[in-house]
Design an enzyme around this catalytic site. Structure first.
Site, PDB file in Angstrom:
ATOM      1  N   ASP A 126       0.815  -1.225   0.000  1.00 24.32           N
ATOM      2  CA  ASP A 126       0.000   0.000   0.000  1.00 24.32           C
ATOM      3  C   ASP A 126       0.842   1.265   0.000  1.00 24.32           C
ATOM      4  OD1 ASP A 126       0.967  -0.468   2.564  1.00 24.32           O
ATOM      5  OD2 ASP A 126      -0.989  -0.749   3.476  1.00 24.32           O
ATOM      6  N   ASP A 179      -7.323  -2.359  14.402  1.00 25.50           N
ATOM      7  CA  ASP A 179      -8.717  -2.684  14.064  1.00 25.50           C
ATOM      8  C   ASP A 179      -8.811  -3.960  13.213  1.00 25.50           C
ATOM      9  OD1 ASP A 179      -7.801  -1.824  11.608  1.00 25.50           O
ATOM     10  OD2 ASP A 179      -9.185  -0.151  11.405  1.00 25.50           O
ATOM     11  N   GLU A 238      -9.550  -1.685   5.512  1.00 25.32           N
ATOM     12  CA  GLU A 238     -10.223  -1.317   6.752  1.00 25.32           C
ATOM     13  C   GLU A 238     -11.485  -2.155   6.967  1.00 25.32           C
ATOM     14  OE1 GLU A 238      -8.654   0.242   8.753  1.00 25.32           O
ATOM     15  OE2 GLU A 238      -7.880   2.179   8.116  1.00 25.32           O
TER      16      GLU A 238
END
Ligand code: GLP
Length: 269
Positions: A67, A136, A143
């Site tokens: 990324d 997370d 995400e």
């Protein structure tokens, strides 16, 4: 999933680096999937040491990173390209033309993302994918809520990730809100994945990844669907695993089997 618990971060890095060492020696033109963040830093230091002291040769290796932040030049100190150059590429003999990091500055992201996917396929696919994990439960910048079949694309960062990553910037305002990231589906196509986590702050994410249900809310949990994943964690990151004893038992048997394989004549039996 093979779960290996090491006593500290340094041992996690050493253990992970060994898998890379083995692959690069057995397949000099292999394709590596690389990650950024503080977690893989020790692995890169170990790779650099192996290159310098043990002649680990990266000259034929191809790399693809997961990324990149949108809007950061490759020369920006917080860009992932810059991170890879300073923490790994500049210190080993990898061919610069064979290192790939998504470009966060292109005008047309749609075609750049498609091209990135094609590049991976043209290179023969990723042999070994290194992964960290967000608090997370994200892998790369996938995400919570990302499709488990997703491919390389733009992604808006979750506020938890922006907060986590603010430590690398002057303040939270400076953290880009958008990133270009490979998808969960892209990651699942790697032949083998190694997921690393160090420290108690990752314990919930690791528990959910390894022992929770497969869910797009914890994108790392999709790794349960992959047939060759090795999770290497330290005591802190392992501290919430319910089946810890079982993983230790499995590991003991794996090590015994590996030792037997190394005995002379073992291949004939
Ligand atoms: C970023 C990266 C992830 C990385 C995560 C955790 O969000 N995109 O690939 O796994 O940070 O970083 P750290 O290892 O610093 O905790």
């Amino acid at each position: 999933m093979r779960v290996i618990v090491e006593k500290n971060g340094q041992e996690v890095s050493r253990r992970a680096a060994k898998f890379f060492d083995e692959l690069v020696r057995n397949k000099p033109n292999c394709v590596l999937g690389l990650a950024t963040g503080s977690t893989p830093l020790g692995v890169y230091q170990e790779m650099i040491r192996m290159h310098r002291e043990e002649n680990l040769d990266f000259s034929l290796v191809t790399t693809f990173n997961l990324d990149e932040y949108v809007g950061l030049e490759p020369t920006h100190p917080q860009s992932y390209r810059y991170f890879m150059q300073t923490n790994l590429f500049d210190h080993i003999n990898v061919d610069p033309w064979k290192t790939h990091v998504p470009d966060g500055m292109v005008a047309d992201f749609e075609s750049a993302c498609r091209a990135y996917e094609h590049h991976i396929v043209d290179a023969g696919g990723i042999d070994l994918q290194l992964l960290g994990i967000g608090s997370d439960g994200h892998i790369a910048f996938n995400e919570p809520g990302s499709s488990l079949g997703s491919r390389t694309r733009l992604k808006t960062l979750a506020s938890e990730t922006v907060r986590d990553n603010a430590r690398f910037f002057q303040n939270e305002e400076e953290v880009p809100r958008l990133a270009v990231t490979v998808g969960v589906g892209t990651i699942l196509e790697a032949r083998r994945c190694i997921l690393l986590a160090i420290g108690e702050a990752k314990a919930d994410a690791i528990r959910a990844t390894v022992e929770g249900p497969v869910t797009a809310q914890i994108t790392a949990s999709a790794l349960q669907l992959h047939r060759e994943v090795i999770v290497i964690v330290d005591e802190g990151a392992a501290s919430k695993l319910a089946r810890r004893e079982y993983y230790d038992e499995v590991e003991k048997s794996m090590l015994l089997m590996e030792a037997k394989k190394r005995l002379p004549g073992a291949t004939r039996r």
